[in-house]
Design an enzyme around this catalytic site. Sequence first.
Site, PDB file in Angstrom:
ATOM      1  N   ASP A  19      40.864  39.996  42.518  1.00 40.27           N
ATOM      2  CA  ASP A  19      41.411  40.290  43.844  1.00 40.27           C
ATOM      3  C   ASP A  19      40.399  39.979  44.944  1.00 40.27           C
ATOM      4  O   ASP A  19      39.192  39.990  44.720  1.00 40.27           O
ATOM      5  CB  ASP A  19      41.819  41.772  43.901  1.00 40.27           C
ATOM      6  CG  ASP A  19      42.759  42.072  45.051  1.00 40.27           C
ATOM      7  OD1 ASP A  19      43.373  41.128  45.585  1.00 40.27           O
ATOM      8  OD2 ASP A  19      42.872  43.256  45.422  1.00 40.27           O
ATOM      9  N   ASN A  21      40.626  37.171  47.178  1.00 40.11           N
ATOM     10  CA  ASN A  21      40.494  35.754  47.591  1.00 40.11           C
ATOM     11  C   ASN A  21      40.851  35.559  49.061  1.00 40.11           C
ATOM     12  O   ASN A  21      40.147  34.862  49.797  1.00 40.11           O
ATOM     13  CB  ASN A  21      41.442  34.863  46.767  1.00 40.11           C
ATOM     14  CG  ASN A  21      41.082  34.810  45.308  1.00 40.11           C
ATOM     15  OD1 ASN A  21      40.022  35.282  44.911  1.00 40.11           O
ATOM     16  ND2 ASN A  21      41.960  34.241  44.503  1.00 40.11           N
ATOM     17  N   ARG A  23      41.039  37.755  51.599  1.00 41.22           N
ATOM     18  CA  ARG A  23      40.113  38.385  52.558  1.00 41.22           C
ATOM     19  C   ARG A  23      38.790  37.635  52.608  1.00 41.22           C
ATOM     20  O   ARG A  23      38.199  37.468  53.665  1.00 41.22           O
ATOM     21  CB  ARG A  23      39.896  39.860  52.177  1.00 41.22           C
ATOM     22  CG  ARG A  23      41.005  40.760  52.695  1.00 41.22           C
ATOM     23  CD  ARG A  23      40.988  42.097  52.021  1.00 41.22           C
ATOM     24  NE  ARG A  23      41.426  41.983  50.633  1.00 41.22           N
ATOM     25  CZ  ARG A  23      41.149  42.873  49.688  1.00 41.22           C
ATOM     26  NH1 ARG A  23      40.411  43.906  49.968  1.00 41.22           N
ATOM     27  NH2 ARG A  23      41.600  42.703  48.456  1.00 41.22           N
ATOM     28  N   HIS A  36      41.568  31.095  47.246  1.00 45.06           N
ATOM     29  CA  HIS A  36      42.134  30.914  45.899  1.00 45.06           C
ATOM     30  C   HIS A  36      41.412  29.775  45.178  1.00 45.06           C
ATOM     31  O   HIS A  36      41.145  29.847  43.985  1.00 45.06           O
ATOM     32  CB  HIS A  36      43.631  30.619  45.982  1.00 45.06           C
ATOM     33  CG  HIS A  36      44.429  31.752  46.556  1.00 45.06           C
ATOM     34  ND1 HIS A  36      44.250  33.059  46.159  1.00 45.06           N
ATOM     35  CD2 HIS A  36      45.415  31.790  47.503  1.00 45.06           C
ATOM     36  CE1 HIS A  36      45.092  33.840  46.825  1.00 45.06           C
ATOM     37  NE2 HIS A  36      45.801  33.098  47.644  1.00 45.06           N
ATOM     38  N   SER A  64      51.347  38.000  40.072  1.00 44.17           N
ATOM     39  CA  SER A  64      52.175  39.154  39.707  1.00 44.17           C
ATOM     40  C   SER A  64      53.640  38.897  40.075  1.00 44.17           C
ATOM     41  O   SER A  64      53.930  38.032  40.916  1.00 44.17           O
ATOM     42  CB  SER A  64      51.676  40.417  40.422  1.00 44.17           C
ATOM     43  OG  SER A  64      52.063  40.411  41.786  1.00 44.17           O
ATOM     44  N   ASN A  67      54.006  39.027  43.671  1.00 47.05           N
ATOM     45  CA  ASN A  67      53.379  37.989  44.502  1.00 47.05           C
ATOM     46  C   ASN A  67      54.373  36.936  45.024  1.00 47.05           C
ATOM     47  O   ASN A  67      54.043  36.174  45.927  1.00 47.05           O
ATOM     48  CB  ASN A  67      52.224  37.293  43.765  1.00 47.05           C
ATOM     49  CG  ASN A  67      50.990  38.149  43.593  1.00 47.05           C
ATOM     50  OD1 ASN A  67      50.237  37.997  42.642  1.00 47.05           O
ATOM     51  ND2 ASN A  67      50.744  39.065  44.531  1.00 47.05           N
ATOM     52  N   ARG A 193      43.113  50.296  42.588  1.00 50.94           N
ATOM     53  CA  ARG A 193      44.459  50.482  42.041  1.00 50.94           C
ATOM     54  C   ARG A 193      44.704  49.431  40.967  1.00 50.94           C
ATOM     55  O   ARG A 193      43.979  48.445  40.862  1.00 50.94           O
ATOM     56  CB  ARG A 193      45.514  50.411  43.144  1.00 50.94           C
ATOM     57  CG  ARG A 193      45.489  49.131  43.964  1.00 50.94           C
ATOM     58  CD  ARG A 193      46.620  49.090  45.000  1.00 50.94           C
ATOM     59  NE  ARG A 193      46.461  47.959  45.891  1.00 50.94           N
ATOM     60  CZ  ARG A 193      45.947  48.035  47.121  1.00 50.94           C
ATOM     61  NH1 ARG A 193      45.540  49.201  47.594  1.00 50.94           N
ATOM     62  NH2 ARG A 193      45.823  46.953  47.859  1.00 50.94           N
TER      63      ARG A 193
HETATM   64  C1  IPE Z   1      47.135  41.940  42.094  1.00 52.01           C
HETATM   65  O1  IPE Z   1      46.583  41.732  43.343  1.00 52.01           O
HETATM   66  C2  IPE Z   1      47.688  40.663  41.539  1.00 52.01           C
HETATM   67  C3  IPE Z   1      46.707  39.654  41.148  1.00 52.01           C
HETATM   68  C4  IPE Z   1      45.415  39.777  41.201  1.00 52.01           C
HETATM   69  C5  IPE Z   1      47.280  38.439  40.644  1.00 52.01           C
HETATM   70  P1  IPE Z   1      47.439  41.934  44.687  1.00 52.01           P
HETATM   71  O2  IPE Z   1      46.536  41.569  45.793  1.00 52.01           O
HETATM   72  O3  IPE Z   1      48.715  41.217  44.594  1.00 52.01           O
HETATM   73  O4  IPE Z   1      47.730  43.504  44.657  1.00 52.01           O
HETATM   74  P2  IPE Z   1      47.996  44.510  45.867  1.00 52.01           P
HETATM   75  O5  IPE Z   1      49.117  43.928  46.665  1.00 52.01           O
HETATM   76  O6  IPE Z   1      46.748  44.590  46.663  1.00 52.01           O
HETATM   77  O7  IPE Z   1      48.314  45.812  45.215  1.00 52.01           O
HETATM   78  C1  IPE Z   2      43.979  37.668  44.482  1.00 49.48           C
HETATM   79  O1  IPE Z   2      43.530  37.558  45.790  1.00 49.48           O
HETATM   80  C2  IPE Z   2      44.745  36.451  44.019  1.00 49.48           C
HETATM   81  C3  IPE Z   2      46.186  36.674  43.864  1.00 49.48           C
HETATM   82  C4  IPE Z   2      46.823  37.794  44.042  1.00 49.48           C
HETATM   83  C5  IPE Z   2      46.964  35.527  43.439  1.00 49.48           C
HETATM   84  P1  IPE Z   2      44.464  37.960  47.001  1.00 49.48           P
HETATM   85  O2  IPE Z   2      45.240  36.776  47.431  1.00 49.48           O
HETATM   86  O3  IPE Z   2      45.266  39.160  46.680  1.00 49.48           O
HETATM   87  O4  IPE Z   2      43.383  38.322  48.107  1.00 49.48           O
HETATM   88  P2  IPE Z   2      43.432  39.516  49.115  1.00 49.48           P
HETATM   89  O5  IPE Z   2      43.604  40.771  48.324  1.00 49.48           O
HETATM   90  O6  IPE Z   2      44.594  39.260  50.041  1.00 49.48           O
HETATM   91  O7  IPE Z   2      42.109  39.465  49.802  1.00 49.48           O
HETATM   92 MG    MG Z   3      44.961  41.140  46.893  1.00 48.72          MG
END
Ligand code: IPE
Ligand code: IPE
Ligand code: MG
Length: 252
Positions: A19, A21, A23, A36, A64, A67, A193
């Site tokens: 998680d 990427n 931000r 990503h 997920s 997503n 979480r």
């Molecule tokens: C969980 O991260 C899914 C993956 C890492 C693929 P998310 O960024 O989607 O989860 P939330 O929305 O913060 O709970």
């Molecule tokens: C995790 O990084 C990658 C995926 C969920 C595919 P995020 O895209 O959730 O990055 P943040 O949480 O928005 O920073």
């Molecule tokens: Mg995320």
Amino acid sequence: MSGVPSAEQVPAHVAIIMDGNGRWAGQRGLPRIEGHRRGVQNVRRLVESLAGSSIRDLTLFAFSVENWQRPPDEVEALMDLLVQFLRRERRQLHKHRIRLRGIGRIHELPARVRELVAEVVAETAGYRDHALNLALNYGSRAEVLDATRAIAADLAAGRLAVPPETWEEYRRYLYTGELADPDLVIRTSGEWRLSNFLLLQGAYAELYFCEVPWPEFGPEHFQAALASYARRERRFGRVRAPVLPVAPAEAV
Ligand code: IPE
Ligand code: IPE
Ligand code: MG
């Protein structure tokens, strides 16, 4: 005493919620997709280190079921990155004899992803020592619904005489099938979480949360997570194992 952890202290199965990427990119004024892209480079490095380690399974949460609610261009870019990753990593998987598994509603992925996943899964199926398990279009609640539906279908078709009575019987219907439960679940980027990831399989997993965003999660951070795991005592509902007195050696 040597500093090498015993086999018991090394998790056989590590699962990672990659998680942060988006931000990471945002803080640098870059589009989320750049985050990503950097995240994928990190995955390659981690997968290649798997072969020399005693970790058997590495499970990565890549996409997920929730997503899909992201902007369509981000979803599209994530699917493209997945295809690129599999194309590039295919050779490394063979070289290091790493098996690929896909866990999740793989059939709902775009054809180009689904077909490539199926090909690589099939051609690496014989590798036994290490596996890379990609959680794709994965969510624990969807998994429970799918497992329940599969059980109902097996009962109706007579493939199953009675509903599963033990967890061992039930768990075979999860996407993870025979895959062992994760010992350690890591989540990066300061979110504490599980976001619907391996909720049942991780019932007794040790959890490790760190502030580092996924694109910056390097080998030193991974080692820190493993060191934290090695210091923990897993009890699985039991009491601590007693320290048995050592019997005096018999005189010869
Ligand atoms: C969980 O991260 C899914 C993956 C890492 C693929 P998310 O960024 O989607 O989860 P939330 O929305 O913060 O709970
Ligand atoms: C995790 O990084 C990658 C995926 C969920 C595919 P995020 O895209 O959730 O990055 P943040 O949480 O928005 O920073
Ligand atoms: Mg995320």
